[in-house]
Write a protein that holds these residues in place. Structure first.
Motif, PDB file in Angstrom:
ATOM      1  N   TRP A  39       0.857  -1.196   0.000  1.00 33.85           N
ATOM      2  CA  TRP A  39       0.000   0.000   0.000  1.00 33.85           C
ATOM      3  C   TRP A  39       0.884   1.234   0.000  1.00 33.85           C
ATOM      4  N   LYS A  40       0.313   2.334  -0.451  1.00 37.26           N
ATOM      5  CA  LYS A  40       1.101   3.551  -0.576  1.00 37.26           C
ATOM      6  C   LYS A  40       0.187   4.768  -0.719  1.00 37.26           C
ATOM      7  N   GLN A  41       0.654   5.886  -0.205  1.00 34.94           N
ATOM      8  CA  GLN A  41      -0.039   7.162  -0.409  1.00 34.94           C
ATOM      9  C   GLN A  41       0.932   8.109  -1.077  1.00 34.94           C
ATOM     10  N   LYS A  42       0.435   8.930  -1.973  1.00 33.51           N
ATOM     11  CA  LYS A  42       1.299   9.892  -2.636  1.00 33.51           C
ATOM     12  C   LYS A  42       0.550  11.218  -2.797  1.00 33.51           C
TER      13      LYS A  42
ATOM     14  N   SER B 150       7.115  13.057  -1.541  1.00 31.29           N
ATOM     15  CA  SER B 150       5.681  13.001  -1.847  1.00 31.29           C
ATOM     16  C   SER B 150       5.023  11.717  -1.348  1.00 31.29           C
ATOM     17  N   ASP B 151       5.824  10.688  -1.054  1.00 30.02           N
ATOM     18  CA  ASP B 151       5.205   9.437  -0.597  1.00 30.02           C
ATOM     19  C   ASP B 151       5.422   9.176   0.896  1.00 30.02           C
ATOM     20  N   VAL B 152       5.684  10.236   1.662  1.00 29.17           N
ATOM     21  CA  VAL B 152       5.738  10.081   3.120  1.00 29.17           C
ATOM     22  C   VAL B 152       4.374   9.567   3.586  1.00 29.17           C
TER      23      VAL B 152
END
Lengths: 403, 403
Positions: free
Chosen positions: A260-263, B162-164
């Motif tokens: 999973w990832k947030q950007k 940006s993906d912190v």
């Protein structure tokens, strides 16, 4: 232990495939993995049809260029019906003024908490476990803002243990369902690190329709159409997430979460906003969102598949080899993403269905799409869940179906 | 690896003591442990003295029994000065009406974000690491409620990657600082589980004084004194938390976190509330809070020490053998807890000092107390951080000082 050891040695990539996972698991059932064990989705019984909305808007806001264009967006939305705790003929929706944010909060605590508790009971019932085995609660909403947060009220009504580890997320708008899933995944892996059993309720609840008047007020004040007035609906979606520690035989995963990832997309901060206001939250939803959303999915998907060992049976990790639980923010977002990734309507069938039959229930929608997707026979082994929110933030989770 | 192996075998308790931890670490520097590497606290330069508040309250609200009693609470608060982004003579504080929640949010984005960014820079500077090495951000506030949350703006201004992995908590009021620390601890252990380096910014930011007028309005409307009007102040507190994976030589912990827990006290839901309103948040703070708070600390402390292996050098795990970073919610809360646990003022010196010199900055306060405590020479090896919030929720973290 074997899996953990392989992880430490960097060798886990060689066993992290859907086929081999089952072999690993069957040889060691206590090994921690992130699994969605059940999903409970509750939409309120009230319905808003596009044709009802026309009469409602005209009754309160008469005729203006902004209202006319908003009603054109209503016709073209592609939504057959929006779920709502307040049918448009109800007194609550037809007062002389839009309700205050205090009133909206009281309505949320009445209707939102009820939906959330019902969805939790549905998810707990499908899971088959006991309320005492719930160790964590990760909740989200962008349509209430009180302290204690509604998560405390839900916990009390469900009679959760007093020391359940609780988190309420805010500020993440429509991406909240996956932000909550990401946080729960992180937190449950933290529990696994300490060899602790983790069973989390992940709860997304939104009562958007209490802001129907606020959205139309905004349309009138700003002399601009407001697509928010015709998109949003109400829903509570819940899933039970497990870290696999002390797995019980009855606990059968629906999806296993692989990564999973947030950007946050640079220079997009003014594209999606829900700005708090005396009458709730005022929307900024620009025309560029479908373009930004559609074009952000491919790169993030690319990063995730590169970082995640997958067993695609010799196929390339192309988007078309996955099913998509895409947050249906609006028709242009689904269509745009379909086109940008070269997908067919079949890949996005669950997103289209949920959107058409219920509308956009912000954070609660993506879990509802995941629920719909599991009920469609056939399909791909791997599933990508994806949602967009203010930031512009893109949230993505890579999952594998359990067959 | 050795520590992880011992954890899996349930043998970690036998090495989990302050002395032996250092030995374990020196033999294996890559082993993950939760460490607070730096703390940055920023109070605004504006000051509210109790005597200024008298004139301010009388100017806008005249004389009434409720105002008179509120001013008695002001005299007896024990606060010498409250930090504020708005001195009471400023135009913002003296408009014809209290600001709307929309205006409060804009003020938060201007002043709160500035404080938060400054506190982050202070913490990052003390830590000595690079901005690119920040992997997580866990933020909290109960005095703003917009989407995107302020965490996204802070991330942008700091130029975080940006993906912190970002989380914004809400609904937890004054307990938010420790709720954020708990969530960051859980999430970073999740990263450690995947052998991933984790360096989190834990950020608590509150601009309470923009609601000074709202609190006095409430006093007038409800014909009741309102202690919130005389307690709350502004602050941003930040700490850098590490999971110890790929520890660098320059990373020297201030505190190591050993264990943490949140508990909701039954039948207390109506005791502490910050209910969202068109003018911000209206408080419910009952007279029973000091009693409830003081009496909840002992049992939770008991649970935590039973669950955590400690090396007290033969001393009993009695509260007096620990230093206390207690959230100074009000004088009666600190005094009550002191009495309930048999502590002296020395054990609570940091809480008294922060309270006296800055007031109660809700979620941001407890990290400020932890910062003050580390600067007091001597003291105990073990430290308990504790805060109360709506629920009533009690948050506690058990830490050991690095000498």
């Amino acid at each position: 232990m074997a899996y953990q050891l392989l992880t430490r040695l960097g060798l886990h990539k060689y066993i992290w495939s859907s086929n081999l996972l089952s072999q690993t698991e069957s040889s060691n059932l206590t090994e921690p993995h992130l699994e969605i064990l059940s999903i409970g989705v509750v939409y309120p019984v009230g319905e808003i049809h596009p044709e009802d909305f026309v009469a409602f808007a005209k009754r309160h806001y008469g005729d203006s260029s902004a209202i006319r264009t908003t009603l054109k967006l209503n016709d073209a939305s592609g939504i057959l019906v929006r779920s709502s705790v307040f049918p448009l003929h109800e007194e609550e929706m037809n007062a002389s003024e839009a309700p205050s944010i205090g009133r909206i909060s009281r309505l949320f605590k009445e209707h939102g908490v009820k939906l959330a508790v019902e969805a939790c009971k549905k998810a707990i019932n499908e899971w088959g476990g006991s309320i005492e085995d719930i160790t964590h609660l990760v909740a989200v909403t962008c349509t209430d803002s009180s302290n204690p947060g509604y998560h405390e009220i839900v916990a009390r009504e469900l009679k959760l243990k007093s020391d359940v580890d609780k988190v309420l997320l805010h500020g993440v708008g429509c991406s909240g369902g996956l932000a909550a899933l990401r946080t729960a995944a992180n937190v449950l892996q933290g529990a696994a690190y300490r060899s602790k059993k983790g069973r989390a309720l992940v709860i997304a609840t939104e009562i958007n329709t209490s802001m129907a008047r606020c959205a139309l007020d905004q349309c009138k004040e700003e002399h601009r159409p407001n697509i928010a007035a015709v998109l949003f609906s109400d829903c509570a979606s819940v899933l039970v997430l497990s870290n696999g520690v002390q797995r019980q035989e009855f606990e059968q995963p629906i999806y296993r979460i692989l990564n999973w990832k947030q950007k946050t997309i640079p220079n997009t901060e003014s594209e999606i906003q829900f700005n708090v206001h005396a009458n709730g939250w005022k929307n900024v939803l620009t025309k560029d969102i479908p373009y930004i959303a559609a074009n952000s999915v491919g790169p993030l998907f690319g990063e995730l598949v590169r970082e995640t060992p997958l067993d695609l049976g010799g196929q390339l990790p192309h988007p078309t080899n996955f099913d998509w639980a895409l947050h249906p923010g609006g028709l242009a977002i689904i269509d745009g993403t379909k086109q940008a990734l070269g997908l067919s309507s079949v890949h996005l069938a669950a997103s289209y269905e949920v959107y058409r039959n219920y509308g956009n229930s912000s954070s609660a929608t993506v879990i509802s799409v995941m629920d719909r997707l599991r009920r469609i026979p056939g399909g791909k082994d791997y599933v990508v869940a994806c949602a967009f929110g203010p930031g512009v933030s893109v949230e993505m989770a890579l999952m594998v179906r359990s067959r």
